[in-house]
Design a protein around this motif. Sequence first.
Motif, PDB file in Angstrom:
ATOM      1  N   ASP A 100     -28.522 -36.131 -66.082  1.00  0.00           N
ATOM      2  CA  ASP A 100     -29.774 -35.321 -65.442  1.00  0.00           C
ATOM      3  C   ASP A 100     -29.885 -35.333 -64.114  1.00  0.00           C
ATOM      4  N   VAL A 101     -28.470 -35.508 -63.456  1.00  0.00           N
ATOM      5  CA  VAL A 101     -28.521 -35.483 -61.960  1.00  0.00           C
ATOM      6  C   VAL A 101     -27.634 -34.303 -61.797  1.00  0.00           C
ATOM      7  N   PRO A 102     -28.284 -33.214 -61.167  1.00  0.00           N
ATOM      8  CA  PRO A 102     -27.254 -32.039 -60.681  1.00  0.00           C
ATOM      9  C   PRO A 102     -26.142 -32.430 -59.752  1.00  0.00           C
ATOM     10  N   GLY A 103     -25.110 -31.751 -59.841  1.00  0.00           N
ATOM     11  CA  GLY A 103     -23.969 -32.058 -58.963  1.00  0.00           C
ATOM     12  C   GLY A 103     -24.546 -32.008 -57.479  1.00  0.00           C
ATOM     13  N   LYS A 104     -25.269 -30.925 -57.295  1.00  0.00           N
ATOM     14  CA  LYS A 104     -25.758 -30.957 -55.722  1.00  0.00           C
ATOM     15  C   LYS A 104     -26.508 -32.056 -55.332  1.00  0.00           C
ATOM     16  N   VAL A 105     -27.122 -32.918 -56.348  1.00  0.00           N
ATOM     17  CA  VAL A 105     -28.070 -33.760 -55.713  1.00  0.00           C
ATOM     18  C   VAL A 105     -27.129 -34.949 -55.789  1.00  0.00           C
ATOM     19  N   ALA A 106     -26.153 -35.114 -56.662  1.00  0.00           N
ATOM     20  CA  ALA A 106     -25.240 -36.449 -56.442  1.00  0.00           C
ATOM     21  C   ALA A 106     -24.394 -36.353 -55.222  1.00  0.00           C
ATOM     22  N   VAL A 107     -24.029 -35.287 -54.677  1.00  0.00           N
ATOM     23  CA  VAL A 107     -23.251 -34.958 -53.478  1.00  0.00           C
ATOM     24  C   VAL A 107     -24.195 -35.180 -52.285  1.00  0.00           C
ATOM     25  N   ASN A 108     -25.444 -34.535 -52.368  1.00  0.00           N
ATOM     26  CA  ASN A 108     -26.297 -34.782 -51.217  1.00  0.00           C
ATOM     27  C   ASN A 108     -26.759 -36.257 -51.076  1.00  0.00           C
ATOM     28  N   GLU A 109     -26.940 -36.866 -52.251  1.00  0.00           N
ATOM     29  CA  GLU A 109     -27.373 -38.449 -52.130  1.00  0.00           C
ATOM     30  C   GLU A 109     -26.144 -39.225 -51.654  1.00  0.00           C
ATOM     31  N   ALA A 110     -25.041 -38.953 -52.164  1.00  0.00           N
ATOM     32  CA  ALA A 110     -23.906 -39.583 -51.526  1.00  0.00           C
ATOM     33  C   ALA A 110     -23.856 -39.435 -49.968  1.00  0.00           C
ATOM     34  N   ILE A 111     -23.936 -38.271 -49.486  1.00  0.00           N
ATOM     35  CA  ILE A 111     -23.805 -37.908 -48.004  1.00  0.00           C
ATOM     36  C   ILE A 111     -25.200 -38.750 -47.263  1.00  0.00           C
ATOM     37  N   GLU A 112     -26.004 -38.817 -48.002  1.00  0.00           N
ATOM     38  CA  GLU A 112     -27.207 -39.656 -47.445  1.00  0.00           C
ATOM     39  C   GLU A 112     -26.908 -41.138 -47.518  1.00  0.00           C
ATOM     40  N   LEU A 113     -26.240 -41.741 -48.403  1.00  0.00           N
ATOM     41  CA  LEU A 113     -25.881 -43.145 -48.446  1.00  0.00           C
ATOM     42  C   LEU A 113     -24.920 -43.341 -47.375  1.00  0.00           C
ATOM     43  N   THR A 114     -24.007 -42.199 -47.178  1.00  0.00           N
ATOM     44  CA  THR A 114     -23.036 -42.629 -46.075  1.00  0.00           C
ATOM     45  C   THR A 114     -23.634 -42.530 -44.574  1.00  0.00           C
ATOM     46  N   LYS A 115     -24.591 -41.624 -44.524  1.00  0.00           N
ATOM     47  CA  LYS A 115     -25.403 -41.684 -43.271  1.00  0.00           C
ATOM     48  C   LYS A 115     -26.052 -42.912 -42.743  1.00  0.00           C
ATOM     49  N   ALA A 116     -26.432 -43.463 -43.977  1.00  0.00           N
ATOM     50  CA  ALA A 116     -27.385 -44.782 -43.897  1.00  0.00           C
ATOM     51  C   ALA A 116     -26.426 -46.266 -43.703  1.00  0.00           C
ATOM     52  N   PHE A 117     -25.096 -46.010 -44.355  1.00  0.00           N
ATOM     53  CA  PHE A 117     -24.234 -47.320 -44.519  1.00  0.00           C
ATOM     54  C   PHE A 117     -23.215 -47.123 -43.783  1.00  0.00           C
ATOM     55  N   SER A 118     -22.740 -45.904 -43.119  1.00  0.00           N
ATOM     56  CA  SER A 118     -21.544 -45.745 -42.486  1.00  0.00           C
ATOM     57  C   SER A 118     -21.644 -44.883 -41.192  1.00  0.00           C
ATOM     58  N   ASP A 119     -20.714 -44.217 -40.892  1.00  0.00           N
ATOM     59  CA  ASP A 119     -20.690 -43.386 -39.506  1.00  0.00           C
ATOM     60  C   ASP A 119     -20.629 -41.791 -39.789  1.00  0.00           C
ATOM     61  N   ASP A 120     -20.366 -41.256 -38.795  1.00  0.00           N
ATOM     62  CA  ASP A 120     -20.434 -39.607 -38.852  1.00  0.00           C
ATOM     63  C   ASP A 120     -19.032 -39.344 -39.287  1.00  0.00           C
ATOM     64  N   GLN A 121     -18.122 -39.776 -39.114  1.00  0.00           N
ATOM     65  CA  GLN A 121     -16.714 -39.791 -39.492  1.00  0.00           C
ATOM     66  C   GLN A 121     -16.443 -39.855 -40.956  1.00  0.00           C
ATOM     67  N   SER A 122     -17.193 -40.853 -41.459  1.00  0.00           N
ATOM     68  CA  SER A 122     -17.069 -41.221 -43.011  1.00  0.00           C
ATOM     69  C   SER A 122     -17.998 -40.138 -43.588  1.00  0.00           C
ATOM     70  N   ARG A 123     -19.137 -39.876 -43.150  1.00  0.00           N
ATOM     71  CA  ARG A 123     -19.955 -38.743 -43.688  1.00  0.00           C
ATOM     72  C   ARG A 123     -19.375 -37.481 -44.030  1.00  0.00           C
ATOM     73  N   LYS A 124     -18.425 -37.052 -43.062  1.00  0.00           N
ATOM     74  CA  LYS A 124     -17.696 -35.962 -43.216  1.00  0.00           C
ATOM     75  C   LYS A 124     -16.397 -35.940 -44.257  1.00  0.00           C
ATOM     76  N   PHE A 125     -15.846 -37.248 -44.303  1.00  0.00           N
ATOM     77  CA  PHE A 125     -14.924 -37.572 -45.026  1.00  0.00           C
ATOM     78  C   PHE A 125     -15.361 -37.434 -46.719  1.00  0.00           C
ATOM     79  N   VAL A 126     -16.462 -38.329 -46.859  1.00  0.00           N
ATOM     80  CA  VAL A 126     -17.234 -38.232 -48.069  1.00  0.00           C
ATOM     81  C   VAL A 126     -17.719 -36.641 -48.609  1.00  0.00           C
ATOM     82  N   SER A 127     -18.253 -35.938 -47.573  1.00  0.00           N
ATOM     83  CA  SER A 127     -18.503 -34.596 -48.016  1.00  0.00           C
ATOM     84  C   SER A 127     -17.459 -33.771 -48.130  1.00  0.00           C
ATOM     85  N   GLY A 128     -16.418 -33.777 -47.524  1.00  0.00           N
ATOM     86  CA  GLY A 128     -15.121 -33.005 -47.720  1.00  0.00           C
ATOM     87  C   GLY A 128     -14.484 -33.364 -49.123  1.00  0.00           C
TER      88      GLY A 128
END
Length: 139
Positions: A100-128
Motif C-alpha cells: 500500500d506504499v506507492p514507489g514514488k512515496v517510498a522514494v520521496n520518504e527515503a530522500i526526506e529521511l536522508t535530508k533529516a539524518f544525513s547531508d546533501d551528498q547523501s541525499r543525492k546518492f540515495v536519490s540516484g
Amino acid sequence: MSLTRHEIREKAFQALFALNANPDADENQLYQQLLNPDETAELEIPSYLSTLVTGVTEHQAELDAKIQPYLSQTWSLDRLPKTDLIVLRLAFYELEYVDDVPGKVAVNEAIELTKAFSDDQSRKFVSGVLGKAVMNDHI
C-alpha cells in the motif's frame, strides 16, 4: 499518540540505527524510548513501526543484495555511511514488501529521511540509487 507514516519512518530509522550499533538491544524498550523520551507512560507501539523494523531486520541480507548492484564497482555496502545504508534498506523494504506504499512515496520518504539524518551528498546518492532501482523495476 497518533503518528503519521512519515513520523513512523523516522522512528523506524532511529530504531534501526540504534539496533545496528547494539543488535542485542530490547526492541520494545527502544520503541518506548523513541516514542516517549519523558517516560510518562508505556505507549502502544504503532504496528507500522514494528512492521518496518522487523521487516528490515529479517530481510537485511536480501535487501543488501538488492542494493549492491546499484553501487559503483569501487563501493561496497561496508563503505556506505550507516545512515545511507539504513535509509536504503527501509526504502527497498517498502518498495518490495509493502503493497500500500506507492514507489514514488517510498522514494520521496527515503530522500526526506536522508535530508533529516544525513547531508546533501547523501541525499543525492540515495536519490540516484533509488531512481535507478525504480527505473529498472528491479525491486
